[in-house]
Design a protein around this motif. Structure first.
Motif, PDB file in Angstrom:
ATOM      1  N   ARG A 119       0.812  -1.218   0.000  1.00  0.00           N
ATOM      2  CA  ARG A 119       0.000   0.000   0.000  1.00  0.00           C
ATOM      3  C   ARG A 119       0.848   1.271   0.000  1.00  0.00           C
ATOM      4  NH1 ARG A 119      -5.118  -1.241   3.996  1.00  0.00           N
ATOM      5  NH2 ARG A 119      -5.670  -3.262   3.132  1.00  0.00           N
ATOM      6  N   GLY A 120       2.181   1.115  -0.090  1.00  0.00           N
ATOM      7  CA  GLY A 120       3.039   2.287  -0.181  1.00  0.00           C
ATOM      8  C   GLY A 120       3.672   2.712   1.125  1.00  0.00           C
ATOM      9  N   GLY A 121       3.557   1.916   2.171  1.00  0.00           N
ATOM     10  CA  GLY A 121       4.160   2.246   3.457  1.00  0.00           C
ATOM     11  C   GLY A 121       5.609   1.779   3.541  1.00  0.00           C
ATOM     12  N   ARG A 122       6.330   2.260   4.540  1.00  0.00           N
ATOM     13  CA  ARG A 122       7.733   1.888   4.731  1.00  0.00           C
ATOM     14  C   ARG A 122       7.978   1.593   6.205  1.00  0.00           C
ATOM     15  NH1 ARG A 122       7.257   1.423   0.219  1.00  0.00           N
ATOM     16  NH2 ARG A 122       8.394   2.317  -1.543  1.00  0.00           N
ATOM     17  N   PHE A 123       8.870   0.606   6.451  1.00  0.00           N
ATOM     18  CA  PHE A 123       9.213   0.246   7.828  1.00  0.00           C
ATOM     19  C   PHE A 123      10.704  -0.033   7.905  1.00  0.00           C
ATOM     20  CE2 PHE A 123       9.933  -3.255  10.893  1.00  0.00           C
ATOM     21  CZ  PHE A 123       9.675  -2.546  12.050  1.00  0.00           C
ATOM     22  N   ASP A 124      11.362   0.510   8.950  1.00  0.00           N
ATOM     23  CA  ASP A 124      12.801   0.329   9.163  1.00  0.00           C
ATOM     24  C   ASP A 124      13.007  -0.501  10.424  1.00  0.00           C
ATOM     25  OD1 ASP A 124      15.500   0.427   9.490  1.00  0.00           O
ATOM     26  OD2 ASP A 124      15.666   2.623   9.494  1.00  0.00           O
ATOM     27  N   PRO A 125      13.265  -1.821  10.294  1.00  0.00           N
ATOM     28  CA  PRO A 125      13.439  -2.658  11.497  1.00  0.00           C
ATOM     29  C   PRO A 125      14.653  -2.268  12.321  1.00  0.00           C
ATOM     30  CG  PRO A 125      13.979  -3.891   9.503  1.00  0.00           C
ATOM     31  CD  PRO A 125      13.376  -2.597   9.057  1.00  0.00           C
ATOM     32  N   GLY A 126      15.726  -1.767  11.653  1.00  0.00           N
ATOM     33  CA  GLY A 126      16.918  -1.358  12.389  1.00  0.00           C
ATOM     34  C   GLY A 126      16.634  -0.201  13.327  1.00  0.00           C
ATOM     35  N   ALA A 127      15.825   0.756  12.867  1.00  0.00           N
ATOM     36  CA  ALA A 127      15.479   1.896  13.713  1.00  0.00           C
ATOM     37  C   ALA A 127      14.641   1.458  14.908  1.00  0.00           C
ATOM     38  CB  ALA A 127      14.716   2.933  12.887  1.00  0.00           C
ATOM     39  N   LEU A 128      13.750   0.494  14.696  1.00  0.00           N
ATOM     40  CA  LEU A 128      12.937  -0.011  15.809  1.00  0.00           C
ATOM     41  C   LEU A 128      13.806  -0.742  16.820  1.00  0.00           C
ATOM     42  CD1 LEU A 128      10.138  -0.443  17.049  1.00  0.00           C
ATOM     43  CD2 LEU A 128       9.950  -2.540  15.702  1.00  0.00           C
ATOM     44  N   ALA A 129      14.746  -1.569  16.328  1.00  0.00           N
ATOM     45  CA  ALA A 129      15.632  -2.301  17.239  1.00  0.00           C
ATOM     46  C   ALA A 129      16.502  -1.349  18.040  1.00  0.00           C
ATOM     47  CB  ALA A 129      16.497  -3.272  16.440  1.00  0.00           C
ATOM     48  N   SER A 130      16.983  -0.278  17.404  1.00  0.00           N
ATOM     49  CA  SER A 130      17.836   0.692  18.090  1.00  0.00           C
ATOM     50  C   SER A 130      17.062   1.447  19.163  1.00  0.00           C
ATOM     51  CB  SER A 130      18.414   1.667  17.061  1.00  0.00           C
ATOM     52  OG  SER A 130      19.159   2.670  17.693  1.00  0.00           O
ATOM     53  N   ALA A 131      15.805   1.795  18.856  1.00  0.00           N
ATOM     54  CA  ALA A 131      15.009   2.563  19.814  1.00  0.00           C
ATOM     55  C   ALA A 131      14.565   1.712  20.994  1.00  0.00           C
ATOM     56  CB  ALA A 131      13.793   3.162  19.113  1.00  0.00           C
ATOM     57  N   LEU A 132      14.205   0.464  20.721  1.00  0.00           N
ATOM     58  CA  LEU A 132      13.725  -0.415  21.793  1.00  0.00           C
ATOM     59  C   LEU A 132      14.859  -1.118  22.532  1.00  0.00           C
ATOM     60  CD1 LEU A 132      10.663  -2.194  20.111  1.00  0.00           C
ATOM     61  CD2 LEU A 132      10.590  -0.441  21.875  1.00  0.00           C
ATOM     62  N   ARG A 133      16.036  -1.195  21.880  1.00  0.00           N
ATOM     63  CA  ARG A 133      17.175  -1.965  22.413  1.00  0.00           C
ATOM     64  C   ARG A 133      16.776  -3.427  22.659  1.00  0.00           C
ATOM     65  NH1 ARG A 133      18.748   1.586  27.310  1.00  0.00           N
ATOM     66  NH2 ARG A 133      16.799   2.691  26.835  1.00  0.00           N
ATOM     67  N   LEU A 134      16.036  -3.962  21.686  1.00  0.00           N
ATOM     68  CA  LEU A 134      15.602  -5.361  21.698  1.00  0.00           C
ATOM     69  C   LEU A 134      15.909  -5.986  20.349  1.00  0.00           C
ATOM     70  CD1 LEU A 134      12.035  -4.947  23.272  1.00  0.00           C
ATOM     71  CD2 LEU A 134      14.065  -5.813  24.449  1.00  0.00           C
ATOM     72  N   ASP A 135      15.884  -7.307  20.297  1.00  0.00           N
ATOM     73  CA  ASP A 135      16.023  -8.010  19.022  1.00  0.00           C
ATOM     74  C   ASP A 135      14.732  -7.846  18.223  1.00  0.00           C
ATOM     75  OD1 ASP A 135      18.589  -9.078  19.572  1.00  0.00           O
ATOM     76  OD2 ASP A 135      17.670 -10.586  20.859  1.00  0.00           O
ATOM     77  N   VAL A 136      14.842  -7.418  16.968  1.00  0.00           N
ATOM     78  CA  VAL A 136      13.694  -7.225  16.085  1.00  0.00           C
ATOM     79  C   VAL A 136      13.900  -8.067  14.840  1.00  0.00           C
ATOM     80  CG1 VAL A 136      12.392  -5.573  14.688  1.00  0.00           C
ATOM     81  CG2 VAL A 136      13.228  -4.904  16.951  1.00  0.00           C
TER      82      VAL A 136
END
Length: 706
Positions: A119-136
């Motif tokens: 649908r045209g969306g974007r997701f950055d798993p690295g940014a989520l892992a860095s912010a949460l400090r968890l494995d993503v």
């Protein structure tokens, strides 16, 4: 440290059960609503155990699913995989933060990325892992390669991080007051969960935390502020497509569901519909099979030939001809579910159900009743609290399950041509009476039971989508196999038992079909027929069929076909409808009673049996006698209706206002002040100084003497 298992935690409708099936090779039902998983389900993932917990939105224990999930996490040492989905990441991460606050270090499995990108969306798993400090990890729940991705995280976990907003809480001071060191427990105490805290300590904590006001709201704001910063950095949502306004309209959704159900009934039950044509073909095949079996077994003992042709082919085989109609019903119901319309209907009906003491979640359990009451009762653990669950379970057996359908069709086929051409309307009327009885019961429980505030109904509305043929076919096949397994199990056993009692007398002499009046079964039926005569059922064969139907409703159809064979069932239309009504409403099958007992105890199960049987008898008694009265004289029928209506209204008013006059605004009067005062204004007990009664104003503004 190496974990031996993986536990799947997450909100409803994020793909947990789909992931569980992929990891274990199972076929658990997946749906787009809360309550598909109501207890922890475990399976073998190939060297490690996979556990699927109920869908929850928080660890606050506001519902039975949340309590079950939190209890499981506190008692097991498995690696936690927090399943989230991209489109509702902000909502899903609320539970993630609570898991970290409680001292866990979950692996965040991001599902449904493909739908977002399409649908045209974007997701950055690295940014989520860095912010949460968890494995993503990004993983499609339907992709078999997800098993390897899960396995690699079963080793040593990273320690749980501490997020900045937690430092805004006075956890150290709270720990000094209550002697608790666990961070998760202290945060729950901050939110007002004082379980295990003595009253004195609770007062000190309240004094310390008074400046925070609404502490739950304050905590939620802290979490969502942190979540908003995270999602802004890692997620770009697609532009929302404008949908026509009517697709979200309450009346449009309910109208579509009603129209679709009408079409379903026509295709399933009409003689020229798909279901009717399939039944005709199978009926012809079974008639031919019975004739060939009789010729083939001509030289065997008569009792053996009778068992094969009467018990097996007539009793079980003929009921099997209704399988196409049951399967069609399952198919259309699953199609409607998969589109997302059923979830929307449940959301729209929450307000209506709240008025009778239920929740929108009850819709899901009640809808499953159209397939099997037993299965539906087993899913009632998602209903938030025990009282709502109890009320829903008392309603569930009134709903027309798939097992009752063969009984309606069998009675109509044996009484042909009474209902010729009107089969679809009769079946629809039976369904309507069952549903109306269920809601009338719920309203009565609400009226005369404990008044409680309606529970909040929280659910994630799934998007409207084209149904998955594979998913629907899998669910339909599972339901069809379950229906046939019941035919091969309890039905075969009960019909064989009925055949044995019908074919022998007390001297164990074999009796042919035309000698059944001398059988043991006839003796039982004739001695119990007096119970059924007031509702228009006097034939002993129908009586024993209804008695045996306590085990399973299919048994009623099988026994009727065994005892009547190809001979017509001589009944008036009123008596025939009474038979169908009684079958539709009376005691639930033994398996359903067992599940109700397991879920809510023996008293609720016994109450369910009494309510169903009493309602069935009352409805049939009123219908049969009123129908007979109208047939004799319209004036007599109208007079009977008026008398019953007046009596019912009188009983209703007595029960409603019994011992409740003090709460009635029209007659409530302020209590007189019989105390007296001296000139100094001091109050003394006893009569009023004037020695007279005082006049007070009542709620209507009139002067009344008190």
């Amino acid at each position: 440290m190496t974990f031996s298992g993986a536990v799947l935690v997450g909100n409803s409708n994020v793909g947990k059960t789909t992931l569980f099936n992929t990891l274990t090779g199972g076929d658990e039902h997946t749906g787009n609503w809360a309550g598909v998983t109501v207890r922890a389900k475990s399976g073998d993932g190939g060297g490690f155990t996979v556990t699927d917990l109920p869908g929850i939105y928080s660890l606050g224990c506001f519902s039975m699913e949340e309590r079950a999930a939190r209890d499981y996490l506190s008692c097991h040492n498995d690696r936690i995989f927090n399943v989230v989905e991209c489109r509702h990441l902000a909502v899903n991460l609320y539970l993630t933060l609570q898991l970290v606050e409680a001292g866990y270090s979950p692996v965040v499995l991001v599902n449904m990325l493909g739908e977002l990108e399409k649908r045209g969306g974007r997701f950055d798993p690295g940014a989520l892992a860095s912010a949460l400090r968890l494995d993503v990890e990004v993983a499609d729940a339907r992709d078999r390669s997800v098993k390897d991705r899960v396995k690699k995280y079963l080793g040593n976990p990273t320690p749980p991080p501490t997020y900045p907003y937690i430092k805004k809480l006075p956890l150290e001071k709270m720990g000094e007051i209550c002697g608790v060191k666990d961070r998760g427990r202290l945060i729950r105490i901050f939110e007002g969960e004082y379980d295990g805290v003595d009253p004195r300590t609770a007062k000190r904590l309240d004094a310390l935390l008074a400046e925070y006001g609404d502490r739950k709201g304050y905590m939620a704001r802290l979490r969502y502020e942190f979540i908003d910063r995270i999602t802004a950095a890692c997620l770009t949502l697609p532009k929302e497509r404008k949908r026509p306004a009517f697709t979200g309209n309450r009346y449009f959704i309910l109208a579509v569901c009603a129209a679709v159900m009408g079409l379903v009934f026509w295709l399933t039950f009409a003689p020229d519909g798909v279901g009717g044509l399939c039944v005709s073909l199978i009926d012809s095949a079974l008639t031919s099979l019975k004739g060939k079996a009789a010729v083939f077994l001509a030289d065997v003992p008569p009792w053996l030939s009778s068992f094969v042709t009467d018990a097996l082919i007539e009793g079980v085989g003929v009921v099997a001809k209704f399988l196409p109609q049951v399967t069609l019903l399952f198919f259309f119901l699953n199609m409607l579910e998969d589109t997302g319309y059923i979830a929307r209907a449940a959301f729209m009906l929450d307000g209506v159900l709240a008025k009778i003491g239920l929740s929108g979640k009850s819709v899901f359990t009640l809808l499953l009743c159209f397939g099997c009451n037993t299965t539906a009762a087993a899913t009632s653990g998602n209903l938030g609290d025990k009282e709502t669950q109890r009320r829903t379970l008392l309603m569930a057996p009134f709903f027309p399950c798939g097992a009752k359908l063969p009984v309606y069709l069998t009675v109509m086929s044996l009484t042909a041509p009474l209902f010729s051409g009107a089969e679809i309307y009769v079946v629809a009327a039976m369904y309507a009476v069952c549903v109306a009885s269920a809601f009338a019961l719920a309203a009565a429980l609400r009226l005369f039971g404990e008044k409680r505030p309606a529970a909040d109904f929280v659910m994630e509305l799934p998007p409207l989508r084209v149904p998955s043929v594979k998913r629907v076919a899998s669910s339909v096949a599972k339901n069809a196999v379950s229906f046939m397994s019941r035919l091969a199990g309890a039905l075969l056993l009960c019909v064989a038992f009925a055949w044995l009692l019908r074919s022998f007398d007390f001297g164990f002499n074999y009796l042919t079909a035309d000698m059944a009046e001398r059988s043991v079964l006839a003796w039982i039926g004739k001695n119990t027929a007096f119970l059924f005569r007031p509702i228009g059922i006097g034939d002993w064969r129908i009586c024993v069929a209804l008695i045996l139907g306590v085990t399973a409703k299919e048994v009623v159809a099988g026994t009727l076909l065994l005892l009547f064979g190809s001979s017509p069932l001589v009944l008036s239309w009123q008596a025939a409808v009474s038979v169908m009504l009684f079958t539709a409403l009376y005691v639930p099958c033994a398996a359903t009673v067992a599940v109700i007992k397991k879920e809510c105890g023996g008293k609720t199960a016994a109450l369910s049996v009494l309510l169903n049987t009493g309602t069935a008898y009352g409805v049939c008694f009123v219908f049969y006698n009123f129908a007979a009265a109208f047939e004799k004289s319209a004036a007599l029928g109208v007079s009977a209706c008026i008398v019953v209506a007046v009596l019912a209204m009188a009983v209703y008013l007595v029960l409603k206002y019994k011992n409740k006059c003090e709460n009635c605004g029209r007659c409530r009067v302020d209590k007189p002040d019989l105390r007296r005062t001296d000139d100094a204004g001091r109050v003394f007990g006893g009569a009023h100084p004037s020695g007279t009664l005082q006049n007070k104003k009542d709620d209507c503004g009139r002067r009344s003497q008190s």
